[in-house]
Write an enzyme that holds these catalytic residues in place. Structure first.
Site, PDB file in Angstrom:
ATOM      1  N   LYS A 130      93.485  56.377  55.696  1.00  0.00           N
ATOM      2  CA  LYS A 130      93.970  57.854  55.269  1.00  0.00           C
ATOM      3  C   LYS A 130      94.814  57.285  54.312  1.00  0.00           C
ATOM      4  O   LYS A 130      95.434  57.645  53.606  1.00  0.00           O
ATOM      5  CB  LYS A 130      94.210  58.176  56.643  1.00  0.00           C
ATOM      6  CG  LYS A 130      93.074  58.267  57.257  1.00  0.00           C
ATOM      7  CD  LYS A 130      92.343  59.937  55.981  1.00  0.00           C
ATOM      8  CE  LYS A 130      91.356  61.298  57.346  1.00  0.00           C
ATOM      9  NZ  LYS A 130      91.187  61.766  55.982  1.00  0.00           N
ATOM     10  N   SER A 159      94.708  63.589  54.110  1.00  0.00           N
ATOM     11  CA  SER A 159      94.685  62.245  54.617  1.00  0.00           C
ATOM     12  C   SER A 159      94.710  62.921  56.139  1.00  0.00           C
ATOM     13  O   SER A 159      94.446  63.359  57.076  1.00  0.00           O
ATOM     14  CB  SER A 159      96.037  61.478  54.007  1.00  0.00           C
ATOM     15  OG  SER A 159      96.014  60.375  54.334  1.00  0.00           O
ATOM     16  N   SER A 160      96.320  61.799  56.867  1.00  0.00           N
ATOM     17  CA  SER A 160      96.151  61.883  58.431  1.00  0.00           C
ATOM     18  C   SER A 160      97.754  61.425  58.320  1.00  0.00           C
ATOM     19  O   SER A 160      98.024  61.144  58.101  1.00  0.00           O
ATOM     20  CB  SER A 160      95.403  61.184  59.348  1.00  0.00           C
ATOM     21  OG  SER A 160      95.454  61.932  60.295  1.00  0.00           O
ATOM     22  N   TYR A 188      90.303  53.952  59.738  1.00  0.00           N
ATOM     23  CA  TYR A 188      90.602  55.647  60.057  1.00  0.00           C
ATOM     24  C   TYR A 188      92.203  55.876  59.892  1.00  0.00           C
ATOM     25  O   TYR A 188      92.399  56.050  58.074  1.00  0.00           O
ATOM     26  CB  TYR A 188      90.536  56.181  61.231  1.00  0.00           C
ATOM     27  CG  TYR A 188      90.728  57.866  61.129  1.00  0.00           C
ATOM     28  CD1 TYR A 188      90.697  58.188  60.690  1.00  0.00           C
ATOM     29  CD2 TYR A 188      92.804  58.229  60.962  1.00  0.00           C
ATOM     30  CE1 TYR A 188      90.200  60.094  60.587  1.00  0.00           C
ATOM     31  CE2 TYR A 188      92.364  59.842  61.019  1.00  0.00           C
ATOM     32  CZ  TYR A 188      91.608  60.646  60.425  1.00  0.00           C
ATOM     33  OH  TYR A 188      92.182  62.034  60.155  1.00  0.00           O
TER      34      TYR A 188
END
Length: 253
Positions: free
Chosen positions: A156, A138-139, A152
């Site tokens: 994520k 993920s982020s 994005y």
């Protein structure tokens, strides 16, 4: 500490650059047989040749993970070539920042469905493994609203939710599922290298947000993935391991 990875079989999407490349190399160095995919056939061939230097079985193919049938075929052929699947690492991202319909569609197909399809295709073999582990990437953009808000960050965040759901659903089958959420990660040719060259003001702003005074490295992210993928983490499932040098400020309860 022996992670217990020797002799296991791992699939890593996006294994030719950055974090994915570091993950594949770290697993291979631990004695794990590794299959990778990425879109560039030449880069896949080069990475496979380098990974084979660790004395493990390797397999690679040019695949766009947004292409469901191609991804499914790669998983089958990779499992055949390695002799099984114990670990899957969903690493590829479309890096869809643009808040338009094209960005949303590409982010959905690559980030979200690329992860779901990878797991689904690998599930029959994971169910036969005594050390089955799923690791999704993920982020920190999935935890906090930042410049990557939009497709994005949204996808994520969805990947974390999906992975924790998997952990709960698959626990009776002894299949673990965890997420690693990297912070800003710098490597030559990567997003932050490009931003440093093309938008130095944004790069400086991002760098200043991290109290360590630097960005992370692909190897630091790969170390976290290797642990979560390994039998050493046998009772760790449903976690989201944030590797960001104290960049984010939200308390994860």
């Amino acid at each position: 500490m022996d992670l217990g990875l020797q002799g296991l079989n791992a699939l890593v999407t996006g294994g030719t650059k950055g974090i994915g490349r570091a993950i594949a190399q770290t697993l291979a160095a631990e004695g794990t047989h590794v299959a990778i995919c990425a879109r560039n056939a030449g880069e896949v061939a080069q990475a496979v040749a380098e990974l084979s230097g660790y004395g493990v079985k390797t397999f690679g193919r040019a695949v766009d993970v947004g292409d469901g049938p191609a991804l499914k075929a790669w998983v089958k052929d990779a499992g055949d070539a390695l002799g099984g699947v114990d670990i899957v690492v969903a690493n590829v991202s479309a890096l869809a920042i643009a808040n338009d319909e094209t960005g949303w569609q590409r982010g959905f197909e690559v980030d979200m469905m690329g992860t779901v399809r990878l797991v689904d295709a690998a599930m029959p073999r994971l169910e036969r493994s005594p050390h089955a582990a799923i690791v999704t990437i993920s982020s920190v953009s999935g935890r906090e609203i930042d410049f990557a808000a939009g497709p994005y960050g949204a996808f994520k965040a969805a990947i974390v939710h999906y992975t924790q759901g998997l952990a709960h659903q698959l626990a009776p089958k002894h299949i673990r599922a965890n997420t690693v959420s990297p912070g800003n990660t710098y490597f030559r040719g990567g997003v932050w290298d490009q931003i440093e060259q093309g938008n130095p003001a944004l790069y400086a702003q991002a760098l200043a947000l991290n109290p360590t005074g630097r960005m992370g490295t692909p190897q630091e992210m790969a170390n976290a993935v290797a642990f979560l993928a390994s039998p050493a983490a046998s009772f760790v499932t449903g976690s989201n391991l944030v590797v960001d040098g104290a960049l984010t400020r939200g308390v994860q309860l």
